[in-house]
Design an enzyme around this catalytic site. Structure first.
Site, PDB file in Angstrom:
ATOM      1  N   TYR A  41     -16.993  16.715 -16.792  1.00  0.00           N
ATOM      2  CA  TYR A  41     -17.299  15.312 -16.471  1.00  0.00           C
ATOM      3  C   TYR A  41     -18.245  15.261 -15.270  1.00  0.00           C
ATOM      4  O   TYR A  41     -17.916  15.752 -14.194  1.00  0.00           O
ATOM      5  CB  TYR A  41     -15.996  14.567 -16.171  1.00  0.00           C
ATOM      6  CG  TYR A  41     -16.199  13.136 -15.753  1.00  0.00           C
ATOM      7  CD1 TYR A  41     -16.968  12.269 -16.516  1.00  0.00           C
ATOM      8  CD2 TYR A  41     -15.625  12.644 -14.591  1.00  0.00           C
ATOM      9  CE1 TYR A  41     -17.155  10.954 -16.137  1.00  0.00           C
ATOM     10  CE2 TYR A  41     -15.795  11.318 -14.201  1.00  0.00           C
ATOM     11  CZ  TYR A  41     -16.573  10.483 -14.984  1.00  0.00           C
ATOM     12  OH  TYR A  41     -16.768   9.180 -14.598  1.00  0.00           O
ATOM     13  N   LYS A  68      -8.298   5.956 -19.842  1.00  0.00           N
ATOM     14  CA  LYS A  68      -8.636   6.375 -21.219  1.00  0.00           C
ATOM     15  C   LYS A  68      -7.390   6.309 -22.115  1.00  0.00           C
ATOM     16  O   LYS A  68      -6.704   5.317 -22.120  1.00  0.00           O
ATOM     17  CB  LYS A  68      -9.227   7.784 -21.189  1.00  0.00           C
ATOM     18  CG  LYS A  68     -10.158   8.060 -20.018  1.00  0.00           C
ATOM     19  CD  LYS A  68     -11.457   7.308 -20.130  1.00  0.00           C
ATOM     20  CE  LYS A  68     -12.334   7.611 -18.932  1.00  0.00           C
ATOM     21  NZ  LYS A  68     -13.492   6.766 -18.834  1.00  0.00           N
ATOM     22  N   ARG A 112       0.830  -1.212   0.000  1.00  0.00           N
ATOM     23  CA  ARG A 112       0.000   0.000   0.000  1.00  0.00           C
ATOM     24  C   ARG A 112       0.863   1.260   0.000  1.00  0.00           C
ATOM     25  O   ARG A 112       0.400   2.355  -0.304  1.00  0.00           O
ATOM     26  CB  ARG A 112      -0.992  -0.029   1.180  1.00  0.00           C
ATOM     27  CG  ARG A 112      -2.070   1.006   1.113  1.00  0.00           C
ATOM     28  CD  ARG A 112      -3.394   0.592   1.783  1.00  0.00           C
ATOM     29  NE  ARG A 112      -3.260  -0.195   2.995  1.00  0.00           N
ATOM     30  CZ  ARG A 112      -2.822   0.281   4.170  1.00  0.00           C
ATOM     31  NH1 ARG A 112      -2.486   1.541   4.280  1.00  0.00           N
ATOM     32  NH2 ARG A 112      -2.738  -0.520   5.216  1.00  0.00           N
ATOM     33  N   ASP A 172      -8.466  18.917 -15.270  1.00  0.00           N
ATOM     34  CA  ASP A 172      -8.713  17.534 -15.670  1.00  0.00           C
ATOM     35  C   ASP A 172      -8.250  17.429 -17.128  1.00  0.00           C
ATOM     36  O   ASP A 172      -8.872  17.972 -18.037  1.00  0.00           O
ATOM     37  CB  ASP A 172     -10.196  17.173 -15.518  1.00  0.00           C
ATOM     38  CG  ASP A 172     -10.432  15.689 -15.779  1.00  0.00           C
ATOM     39  OD1 ASP A 172      -9.676  15.102 -16.582  1.00  0.00           O
ATOM     40  OD2 ASP A 172     -11.384  15.114 -15.204  1.00  0.00           O
TER      41      ASP A 172
END
Ligand code: PLP
Length: 374
Positions: A100, A196, A48, A171
């Site tokens: 978005y 993406k 982690r 973004d």
């Protein structure tokens, strides 16, 4: 790699590769949750906190925008950490009304833990200036926007944010750092859903924040370690593999998308086309901000009903009816089918893949003929 400075494109081609005699050129993923250790624990003792393959991914991403990269398990996990890190002691997150939709939804959810969302139009600079003066805010921007592909003047927005001492996020998912460098334009942080174009093969979810503010990068890492939104080594490895061909993919996709947008603009069944390369009002700005191309994503509206638009989507033989964007295979969907999305009812969002543009145009034309003359 040599020590000599090379382009981001060349660095990406060699991402994760080694040149030690006898060692694999491409390192395998470090599939480990723990590393053997004694004494003081290090970052990667437990998965982690760190992993060699995610460091490779962060190095590759960092090279694109000359910044520190912090990767997360998805774009939304990256957005959540960024909102939590930046919104502390602030009253508001100014968000684009037409960006978005899940960024707006996330900001709503985080309201009890920090600043609440205030929706703005990114081209209304005077309104944004007033909002920034009226409250201690984070300026959350997006360009080009998803799904309307509107281009915002990022340098002008960064000047307003700077004057108000407000951090500014861009973004950058649609463009990626290869087509647009928000940090050079004055942004505090550049956010990218690696799900993406950046990874580009529709086979993983991932996200990243890029920043030149090392305090913010440390804060994001600490949210990641404590919140646990870590990216698995296999996804890191696939993302590095995808990044190697990002320059080739986005170049081809941008050229095809521009040709398709021009073709659609002349189609009698199409009532509007949204793509930076065919939007006269922002074309000069788009060219300055995205000198290498406008990316794979475009949208268009068709005459008729939502059912007509759904029928067009279903009629494609090559383009896959699916959400998301940036993959090597072209996909499209009627965007308004998602609850919470504010797109026009007959808007179809098309992600242009790497197929030859002529094949895509032929498929689009036969799909647009659906229902006509039956
Ligand atoms: N930002 C934009 C512009 C997006 O389109 C998306 C996803 O569609 C995200 C962020 C969130 O990314 P992810 O799906 O990887 O969580």
């Amino acid at each position: 790699m040599t020590d000599r400075a090379v382009s981001a494109d060349a660095t990406l081609a060699h991402a994760g590769s080694r040149r030690q005699p006898g060692a694999p050129v491409v390192q395998p993923p470090q599939l480990a949750s723990i590393l053997a250790s004694v004494g003081q624990p290090g970052d990667a003792d437990y998965g982690r906190g760190g992993n060699a393959t995610w460091t490779e991914l962060e190095d590759a991403l960092g090279a694109i925008e000359a910044a520190e990269a912090v990767v997360f398990s998805s774009g939304q996990a990256a957005s959540m950490a960024l909102m939590l890190a930046l919104a502390r002691d602030r009253d508001a997150i100014l968000l684009p009304r037409d960006g978005y939709y899940n960024a707006r939804a996330l900001a709503e959810r985080l309201l009890p833990y920090g600043a609440g969302p205030v929706l703005v139009d990114q081209d209304e600079l005077a309104v944004i200036e007033r909002e920034l003066a009226a409250r201690r805010a984070v300026l959350w921007t997006e360009s080009p926007t998803n799904p309307l592909l509107r281009v915002a003047d990022l340098a002008a927005l960064a000047r307003l944010a700077g004057a108000a001492a407000a951090p500014m996020v861009v973004d950058n998912t649609v463009a990626t750092g290869l087509l647009q460098r928000p940090l050079d334009l004055g942004a505090t942080a550049s956010l990218c859903s690696l799900t993406k174009s950046a990874s580009g093969h529709s086979d993983l979810l991932a996200g990243a924040v890029l920043t030149r503010d090392s305090g913010l990068a440390a804060e994001l890492r600490s949210w990641r370690t404590l919140g646990g939104g870590v990216l698995g080594p296999m996804e890191c490895w696939l993302a590095v593999r995808g990044l190697k061909t990002l320059p080739l993919r986005v170049e081809r996709q941008s050229a095809s998308a521009l040709a398709i947008a021009a073709h659609l603009a002349a189609h009698p069944r199409v009532t509007a086309v949204h793509y930076p390369g065919v939007c006269a009002e922002t074309l000069a700005l788009a060219r300055a901000q995205m000198p290498r191309g406008f990316g794979p994503l475009l949208s268009f509206e068709v005459e008729g009903t939502p059912a007509d638009a759904e029928a067009i989507v279903a009629a494609a033989a090559l383009i896959v009816p699916a959400t998301s964007f940036g993959g090597v295979e072209s996909t499209w969907e009627r965007r308004g089918r998602w609850p919470g999305e504010s797109a026009a009812p007959t808007l179809i969002r098309l992600s242009v893949g790497i197929e030859p543009a002529a094949d895509l145009i032929a498929d689009i034309d036969q799909a647009l003929a659906t229902g006509l003359g039956d």
